[in-house]
Scaffold this active site. Sequence first.
Site, short mmCIF file in Angstrom:
data_model
loop_
_atom_site.label_atom_id
_atom_site.label_comp_id
_atom_site.label_asym_id
_atom_site.label_seq_id
_atom_site.Cartn_x
_atom_site.Cartn_y
_atom_site.Cartn_z
N SER A 120 0.74 -1.39 0.14
CA SER A 120 0.08 -0.07 -0.02
C SER A 120 0.85 1.40 0.06
CB SER A 120 -0.92 -0.04 1.28
OG SER A 120 -0.39 -0.28 2.27
N ASP A 163 -4.04 5.87 10.83
CA ASP A 163 -4.10 4.38 11.18
C ASP A 163 -2.74 3.87 11.49
OD1 ASP A 163 -2.49 4.74 8.82
OD2 ASP A 163 -3.79 3.51 7.32
N HIS A 187 0.18 3.90 7.45
CA HIS A 187 0.33 4.40 5.94
C HIS A 187 1.03 6.18 6.12
CE1 HIS A 187 -2.94 1.61 5.01
NE2 HIS A 187 -1.98 1.09 4.19
C1 LIG Z 1 -11.06 2.84 9.38
O1 LIG Z 1 -11.94 2.18 9.59
C2 LIG Z 1 -11.69 0.77 9.64
C3 LIG Z 1 -12.84 -0.13 10.19
O2 LIG Z 1 -14.11 0.48 9.34
C4 LIG Z 1 -10.66 0.50 10.70
O3 LIG Z 1 -10.12 -0.81 10.60
C5 LIG Z 1 -9.24 1.51 10.08
O4 LIG Z 1 -8.19 1.61 10.96
C6 LIG Z 1 -9.67 2.99 9.99
N1 LIG Z 1 -8.80 3.90 9.47
C7 LIG Z 1 -8.28 4.90 10.01
C8 LIG Z 1 -7.20 5.59 9.26
O5 LIG Z 1 -8.76 5.35 11.08
#
Ligand SMILES: *[C@@H]1O[C@H](CO)[C@@H](O)[C@H](O)[C@H]1NC(C)=O
Length: 301
Positions: free
Chosen positions: A32, A236, A239
């Site tokens: 990714s 997250d 990334h």
């Molecule tokens: C976005 O949501 C998903 C589940 O819906 C989750 O697994 C993921 O970590 C989230 N990503 C961010 C950037 O918050």
Amino acid sequence: MFRLLMLILLSHAWSVRPHQPPQNIFILAGQSNMAGRGGVTNNTKTNTQVWDGIVPPQCQPNPSILRLSAKLKWVRAHEPLHADIDVNKTNGVGPGMPFSNAVLTKDPNFGVIGLVPCAIGGTNISEWKKGSFLYDQTVGRTQAALQGGGVIRALLWYQGESDTVTLEDAELYKQRSNKFFVDLRYDLQVPMLPIIRVALASGQGPYIDIVREAQLQNDLLNVRTVDARGLPLEPDVLHLTTPAQVRLGEMMADAFLQSMPSTIKTGPSYSDAPTKFSNFVSYSLMISLLLCSLCLILNFR
Ligand SMILES: *[C@@H]1O[C@H](CO)[C@@H](O)[C@H](O)[C@H]1NC(C)=O
Ligand SMILES: *[C@@H]1O[C@H](CO)[C@@H](O)[C@H](O)[C@H]1NC(C)=O
Ligand SMILES: *[C@@H]1O[C@H](CO)[C@@H](O)[C@H](O)[C@H]1NC(C)=O
């Protein structure tokens, strides 16, 4: 005499093709963070991933940067570079555009760049091994990119986050990635193909340091590693953000340009050869013409 000269000049002008395919081919592969997730965040209302569409100046399109589409056509490159390749994910900014713009800024005579995006999010190193779908795609797309007579300048590789989940995969990463590089170089028939790879900034599991160790010590010649650790991450924590991708692209460009001398030593490409030859022929003709006129002038006296 004058007509002959005009004829030579005209034939020389005709030999210059109006839309030349790119001569400098770069393969973009990995998972990714190579495909690009800069600016991609969760829309909490719709619970979907969305790209914010922000394209910094370093990632802007440039007439000298093309990309090979999923349909194997050369098109003007723009973010997100992997939109028609990593089709099941929301793509954002990756390192490919800032890399290309940085190379062209630092070496204005570099020539047209042709990017071959091949990265797919979430893939582990075993999914890239020789004979796999991703491996065959990469070889096939690169061969298609070379139809125009270009030269593969480097593989840009950013992968390994998926290999940090189990200790076994992390420990086997070095062996598996070296095998992948050797196989790919062999099948592309470029045994010393420069590889610019990234040491992980993040991972999906706890064994990031073991994978990083494999990435930081290069057993193979012509492999350079740039370290992404410390670059800013999206919420997250997996990334790279858009500014981080800009920085990474510039770091990869520096690493590539430093590796250039050994690249140049591989000699003129097939496509350079006829151009150089026709230049040589026309220059020789010009010189003969000048000598002839000189003789004539001298004879008249
Ligand atoms: C976005 O949501 C998903 C589940 O819906 C989750 O697994 C993921 O970590 C989230 N990503 C961010 C950037 O918050
Ligand atoms: C996308 O998803 C489809 C359906 O699951 C799958 O067949 C295909 O291989 C996926 N493509 C990529 C590039 O991940
Ligand atoms: C790599 O990923 C594939 C697809 O998700 C999975 O089937 C396979 O078990 C993984 N391989 C290793 C060695 O982790």
